[in-house]
Design a protein around this motif. Structure first.
Motif, PDB file in Angstrom:
ATOM      1  N   THR A   1      19.130  -1.413   8.488  1.00  0.00           N
ATOM      2  CA  THR A   1      18.864   0.098   8.045  1.00  0.00           C
ATOM      3  C   THR A   1      18.303  -0.125   6.579  1.00  0.00           C
ATOM      4  O   THR A   1      18.841  -0.732   5.580  1.00  0.00           O
ATOM      5  CB  THR A   1      20.221   0.944   7.730  1.00  0.00           C
ATOM      6  N   ILE A   2      17.001   0.167   6.450  1.00  0.00           N
ATOM      7  CA  ILE A   2      16.339  -0.008   5.313  1.00  0.00           C
ATOM      8  C   ILE A   2      15.915   1.233   4.558  1.00  0.00           C
ATOM      9  O   ILE A   2      15.187   1.993   5.225  1.00  0.00           O
ATOM     10  CB  ILE A   2      14.930  -0.890   5.437  1.00  0.00           C
ATOM     11  N   GLU A   3      16.249   1.563   3.348  1.00  0.00           N
ATOM     12  CA  GLU A   3      16.123   2.889   2.962  1.00  0.00           C
ATOM     13  C   GLU A   3      14.563   3.131   2.284  1.00  0.00           C
ATOM     14  O   GLU A   3      14.112   4.149   2.244  1.00  0.00           O
ATOM     15  CB  GLU A   3      17.221   3.157   1.711  1.00  0.00           C
ATOM     16  N   GLU A   4      14.240   1.896   1.577  1.00  0.00           N
ATOM     17  CA  GLU A   4      12.909   2.028   1.063  1.00  0.00           C
ATOM     18  C   GLU A   4      11.792   2.106   2.131  1.00  0.00           C
ATOM     19  O   GLU A   4      11.860   1.503   3.113  1.00  0.00           O
ATOM     20  CB  GLU A   4      12.758   0.806   0.002  1.00  0.00           C
ATOM     21  N   GLU A   5      10.772   2.704   1.428  1.00  0.00           N
ATOM     22  CA  GLU A   5       9.375   2.804   2.263  1.00  0.00           C
ATOM     23  C   GLU A   5       8.749   1.528   2.067  1.00  0.00           C
ATOM     24  O   GLU A   5       7.713   1.331   3.051  1.00  0.00           O
ATOM     25  CB  GLU A   5       8.496   4.245   1.813  1.00  0.00           C
ATOM     26  N   TYR A   6       8.901   0.766   1.328  1.00  0.00           N
ATOM     27  CA  TYR A   6       7.980  -0.254   1.000  1.00  0.00           C
ATOM     28  C   TYR A   6       8.803  -1.691   1.035  1.00  0.00           C
ATOM     29  O   TYR A   6       9.883  -1.605   0.794  1.00  0.00           O
ATOM     30  CB  TYR A   6       7.115  -0.429  -0.319  1.00  0.00           C
TER      31      TYR A   6
ATOM     32  N   SER B   1      -1.382   2.969   2.307  1.00  0.00           N
ATOM     33  CA  SER B   1      -1.264   1.948   3.216  1.00  0.00           C
ATOM     34  C   SER B   1      -2.318   0.675   3.017  1.00  0.00           C
ATOM     35  O   SER B   1      -2.378   0.056   3.706  1.00  0.00           O
ATOM     36  CB  SER B   1      -2.108   2.463   4.402  1.00  0.00           C
ATOM     37  N   GLN B   2      -2.515   0.544   1.780  1.00  0.00           N
ATOM     38  CA  GLN B   2      -3.014  -0.908   1.169  1.00  0.00           C
ATOM     39  C   GLN B   2      -1.872  -1.611   0.554  1.00  0.00           C
ATOM     40  O   GLN B   2      -1.815  -1.137  -0.702  1.00  0.00           O
ATOM     41  CB  GLN B   2      -4.304  -0.563   0.441  1.00  0.00           C
ATOM     42  N   PRO B   3      -1.652  -2.787   1.264  1.00  0.00           N
ATOM     43  CA  PRO B   3      -0.677  -3.677   0.368  1.00  0.00           C
ATOM     44  C   PRO B   3      -1.041  -4.405  -0.533  1.00  0.00           C
ATOM     45  O   PRO B   3      -2.405  -4.548  -0.689  1.00  0.00           O
ATOM     46  CB  PRO B   3      -0.180  -4.456   1.561  1.00  0.00           C
ATOM     47  N   ALA B   4      -0.373  -5.161  -1.430  1.00  0.00           N
ATOM     48  CA  ALA B   4      -0.668  -5.879  -2.433  1.00  0.00           C
ATOM     49  C   ALA B   4      -0.317  -7.272  -2.091  1.00  0.00           C
ATOM     50  O   ALA B   4       0.687  -7.760  -1.716  1.00  0.00           O
ATOM     51  CB  ALA B   4      -0.178  -5.422  -3.745  1.00  0.00           C
ATOM     52  N   GLY B   5      -1.227  -8.171  -2.332  1.00  0.00           N
ATOM     53  CA  GLY B   5      -0.861  -9.603  -2.109  1.00  0.00           C
ATOM     54  C   GLY B   5      -1.504 -10.522  -3.079  1.00  0.00           C
ATOM     55  O   GLY B   5      -2.009 -10.129  -3.981  1.00  0.00           O
ATOM     56  N   TYR B   6      -0.957 -11.790  -3.037  1.00  0.00           N
ATOM     57  CA  TYR B   6      -1.513 -12.842  -4.097  1.00  0.00           C
ATOM     58  C   TYR B   6      -2.452 -13.910  -3.268  1.00  0.00           C
ATOM     59  O   TYR B   6      -2.400 -14.228  -2.319  1.00  0.00           O
ATOM     60  CB  TYR B   6      -0.223 -13.652  -4.558  1.00  0.00           C
ATOM     61  N   PRO B   7      -3.612 -13.950  -4.244  1.00  0.00           N
ATOM     62  CA  PRO B   7      -4.641 -14.674  -3.545  1.00  0.00           C
ATOM     63  C   PRO B   7      -4.391 -16.355  -3.715  1.00  0.00           C
ATOM     64  O   PRO B   7      -4.361 -16.741  -4.882  1.00  0.00           O
ATOM     65  CB  PRO B   7      -5.883 -14.340  -4.286  1.00  0.00           C
TER      66      PRO B   7
ATOM     67  N   ARG C   1       4.002  -1.410   2.905  1.00  0.00           N
ATOM     68  CA  ARG C   1       4.855  -0.333   3.619  1.00  0.00           C
ATOM     69  C   ARG C   1       5.478  -0.768   4.665  1.00  0.00           C
ATOM     70  O   ARG C   1       4.912  -1.546   5.520  1.00  0.00           O
ATOM     71  CB  ARG C   1       3.672   1.008   4.232  1.00  0.00           C
ATOM     72  N   ARG C   2       6.594  -0.366   4.931  1.00  0.00           N
ATOM     73  CA  ARG C   2       7.520  -0.880   5.989  1.00  0.00           C
ATOM     74  C   ARG C   2       7.082  -0.734   7.392  1.00  0.00           C
ATOM     75  O   ARG C   2       6.963  -1.446   8.146  1.00  0.00           O
ATOM     76  CB  ARG C   2       9.025  -0.290   5.667  1.00  0.00           C
ATOM     77  N   SER C   3       6.600   0.415   7.414  1.00  0.00           N
ATOM     78  CA  SER C   3       6.044   0.902   8.932  1.00  0.00           C
ATOM     79  C   SER C   3       4.852  -0.101   9.351  1.00  0.00           C
ATOM     80  O   SER C   3       4.599  -0.483  10.356  1.00  0.00           O
ATOM     81  CB  SER C   3       5.644   2.074   8.934  1.00  0.00           C
ATOM     82  N   MET C   4       3.839  -0.498   8.218  1.00  0.00           N
ATOM     83  CA  MET C   4       2.791  -1.194   8.421  1.00  0.00           C
ATOM     84  C   MET C   4       3.465  -2.814   8.805  1.00  0.00           C
ATOM     85  O   MET C   4       2.871  -3.533   9.709  1.00  0.00           O
ATOM     86  CB  MET C   4       1.847  -1.446   7.278  1.00  0.00           C
ATOM     87  N   LEU C   5       4.404  -3.443   8.225  1.00  0.00           N
ATOM     88  CA  LEU C   5       4.926  -4.640   8.554  1.00  0.00           C
ATOM     89  C   LEU C   5       5.689  -4.403   9.932  1.00  0.00           C
ATOM     90  O   LEU C   5       5.560  -5.579  10.498  1.00  0.00           O
ATOM     91  CB  LEU C   5       5.964  -5.171   7.386  1.00  0.00           C
TER      92      LEU C   5
END
Length: 413
Positions: A114-119, A140-146, A184-188
């Motif tokens: 059960t994960i409360e957060e959206e991200y 819907s655009q996640p952030a990452g490290y290059p 975003r959790r749904s995206m993952l």
């Protein structure tokens, strides 16, 4: 072993460059995968210490924390660190490449927890938070490290085995791994099963396995994301990696995956054991000792900061050092502090934080409102107060006298 995706309606997202503002109103859940090995455990404890220190600072969007334990059974850190136990891959499937369990662990956690957060912020045990991180993702655009060593365009012949031409140009694959990523959790939930499948397929392909080596699972995440039409904001200040990054600057995370070797002149001797060194692989079976020596003059600030962060954590985490060392060596059976008979004996607890020692410091003139006195890490506390005389009461003796007085006064009761 094939993992099936949930239905996905993701579109294609193009990176729109860097932006440090983030969205602090949208909390993200901090999650990392780990094993029950001592090497993983001590890194998780230090990482969790810095999560707690930065979580509620201004600018933070950090929500709750989960260590996803893919050893298949609870371990001794369950009460100390919020943890969720998942199954490892079937025996032999990872072929000794333990990181292959990471995507499978995320699939199970996302389906069962059960994960409360959206991200979600996907992190790793060897990440140290330098400062609080806002939500760097945008809708819907996640952030990452290059990562400088993730180069899809230089391996197009291999990439095309898993990312066919009809999926798009190889330049649509971001030069990232799964961590650090805020998404975003749904995206993952959509990407994770594909991430598992691509990882296993890459490991099964000898050419891919040989070429990508220890970063294979990172390439798998990058490819899986692209297959779902997902592009990441490439955020260079997301993380730094000593010894190659030499300035802390605006970075949020220190990633200490590389060994740091220097001679006494402060010159890097990478690939050769230095006269001074810090390498997490030197501590495979036990945590680093307390009060590691600082690097010699001339060593970059990132390395100095790394050692200071580790030292502060080990000085304050219960059970690292003092009695616990003797317990682990079989010299004692109980690490409880004998004065309070409740908490583990650590140096800060024995000198200051014990509920039965604190009132004695108050009697000696220390004020409850003196936040530095009550919250500084051990090294800073001793440095700041070692010869301290309270200007408001010249009768208060130096700290070194008070330490003995506090301990003796209580033990003589």
């Amino acid at each position: 072993m094939i993992i099936h995706n949930k239905a996905s309606n993701l579109g294609s997202w193009e990176s729109d460059g860097l932006d440090s503002s983030g969205d602090s109103k949208l909390k993200y859940h901090v999650a990392l995968t780990a094993t029950d090995a001592p090497y993983s455990q001590w890194q998780c404890r230090i990482m969790y210490y810095w999560y707690k220190k930065t979580k509620d600072m201004p600018g933070s969007a950090m929500g709750k924390f989960t260590r996803i334990l893919h050893s298949g059974a609870p371990d001794k850190l369950m009460e100390e660190i919020p943890s969720f136990v998942v199954d490892p891959l079937p025996e032999g499937l990872d072929r000794g490449y333990v990181v292959l369990n990471r995507p499978w662990a995320f699939v199970q956690w996302l389906e069962k927890a059960t994960i409360e957060e959206e991200y979600i912020l996907m992190a790793e045990p060897d990440h140290l938070f330098v400062k609080p991180i806002p939500n760097l993702a945008y809708g819907s655009q996640p952030a990452g490290y290059p990562f400088f060593y993730i180069k899809p365009t230089e391996h197009e012949n291999i990439i095309r085995k898993f990312y066919p031409e009809e999926s798009g140009p190889v330049t649509d694959i971001d030069p990232i791994g799964n961590s650090p990523v805020i998404i975003r959790r749904s995206m993952l939930e959509d990407i994770a099963p594909t991430w598992v499948n691509i990882s296993l397929r890459m490991k099964d392909d000898p050419e891919t396995d040989k070429t990508f080596g220890w970063v294979l699972e990172m390439y798998a995440y990058a490819v899986a994301s692209a297959l779902h039409g997902v592009r990441h904001i490439l955020y260079k200040d997301f993380m730094l990696q000593p010894p190659w990054d030499t300035e802390v600057g605006k970075s949020f995370i220190i990633h200490y995956t590389y060994g740091c070797d220097y001679n006494l002149k402060g010159e890097l001797t990478y690939g050769k054991i230095g006269e001074w060194r810090f390498d997490k692989r030197s501590f495979l079976s036990a945590p680093p000792p307390r009060n590691l020596s600082l690097p010699p003059p001339g060593v970059p600030e990132t390395v100095v900061r790394l050692v200071k962060l580790v030292n502060e954590a080990t000085a304050n985490i219960p059970g690292i050092g003092v009695k616990d060392c003797r317990v682990r060596r079989g010299m004692l059976e109980d690490a409880t502090y004998p004065i309070c008979l409740r908490d583990l004996e650590t140096i800060p607890h024995a000198l200051r934080d014990c509920r039965k020692i604190k009132p004695l410091w108050i009697q000696l003139g220390v004020k409850w409102v003196d936040r530095n006195f009550w919250s500084d890490d051990l090294q800073e506390w001793l440095k700041s107060n070692g010869s301290r005389v309270d200007r408001r009461d010249a009768r208060i003796p130096p700290l070194e006298n008070n330490i003995s007085l506090c301990y003796l006064e209580y033990t003589e009761e």
